[in-house]
Scaffold this active site. Sequence first.
Site, PDB file in Angstrom:
ATOM      1  N   SER A 141     -20.051  30.998  33.112  1.00  0.00           N
ATOM      2  CA  SER A 141     -20.390  31.343  34.509  1.00  0.00           C
ATOM      3  C   SER A 141     -19.794  30.228  35.279  1.00  0.00           C
ATOM      4  O   SER A 141     -19.615  29.154  34.885  1.00  0.00           O
ATOM      5  CB  SER A 141     -21.899  31.229  34.567  1.00  0.00           C
ATOM      6  OG  SER A 141     -22.342  31.241  36.121  1.00  0.00           O
ATOM      7  N   TYR A 179     -29.960  27.558  32.649  1.00  0.00           N
ATOM      8  CA  TYR A 179     -28.872  28.432  32.676  1.00  0.00           C
ATOM      9  C   TYR A 179     -27.587  27.712  32.775  1.00  0.00           C
ATOM     10  O   TYR A 179     -26.490  28.111  31.717  1.00  0.00           O
ATOM     11  CB  TYR A 179     -28.887  29.575  33.871  1.00  0.00           C
ATOM     12  CG  TYR A 179     -28.071  30.529  33.972  1.00  0.00           C
ATOM     13  CD1 TYR A 179     -27.882  31.557  32.979  1.00  0.00           C
ATOM     14  CD2 TYR A 179     -27.274  30.576  34.803  1.00  0.00           C
ATOM     15  CE1 TYR A 179     -27.018  32.696  32.814  1.00  0.00           C
ATOM     16  CE2 TYR A 179     -25.889  31.488  34.775  1.00  0.00           C
ATOM     17  CZ  TYR A 179     -26.012  32.578  33.901  1.00  0.00           C
ATOM     18  OH  TYR A 179     -25.038  33.469  33.908  1.00  0.00           O
TER      19      TYR A 179
END
Length: 248
Positions: A143, A156
């Site tokens: 990401s 995350y």
Amino acid sequence: MFDLAGKIAVVTGGSRGIGRATCVALAEAGAYVLVNYRANAEAAEETLRLIQEAGGQGELLGFDVADPEAVDQAIKQAYDKHGKIDILVNNAGISINQLLLRVSPKDLEMTWATNVNGAIFCAKACIKTMMRKRFGRIINLSSVVAESGNPGQVVYSASKAALLGVTRTLAREYASRGITVNAIAPGFIETDMTSELTEAARAGLVEQTPLGRIGRPEEVAAAVVFLASDEASYITGQVVRVNGGMHV
Ligand code: NAP
């Protein structure tokens, strides 16, 4: 454009979002796609329907990537049936968003189990089959926040940064066996994962994106197809950023 005819691909988390678009794009390029999902069999069936509608072929392969025994069993079943696995897309992921002071051990455990351990379990199971053929493509969905950081995403973003370490290490470990390992770092993409953001948060993210819009799952899938193709044969250990310029 890219020809994946004859290739067998496993896409984790293929039931929705980026995983679904990836399944369809790989199948359109000619790969036979094993569509993994954890719980949402109905959504996975819909992915399979879209694959077939696009003229492609595939089947469902349900398992929890966080369960090493289930992973081994499913990959063995796939290998016994198809005789090889050429492409693994470690796409399955979850995001639990909390500021540091609210992060619980459970948040960490759950996120790590799927996002990091899951990718390693799947890579381990598939790499054995790839080594036998001296060919393989592993593509890990990281990401933008792995590199940029993002308030409220300490767990995350840490898990997605860990995946970059996994990518670079496996690239070095298995290059001599004809296996390439790369990561894709998407920016803000329209899927269930981002659907709960408030209008204000969405507007803020779009404002940070030079291309001035949210990305589409198909735009990430296109990068997966390229990395899976013969044309990407000299690319390994790299991060392909599909983020509209959000982080440069
Ligand atoms: P999504 O719409 O929330 O879909 C998640 C997928 O992962 C579903 O298919 C889900 O299966 C599967 N999954 C979750 N836990 C699993 C497990 N333990 N075992 C097997 N499958 C599991 O997510 P997305 O937005 O498409 O994101 C896909 C990947 O891209 C993720 O790794 C995410 O972190 C990354 N990413 C997304 C964005 C974004 O803006 N959307 C940005 C950067 C990176 P079920 O349907 O069965 O639940």
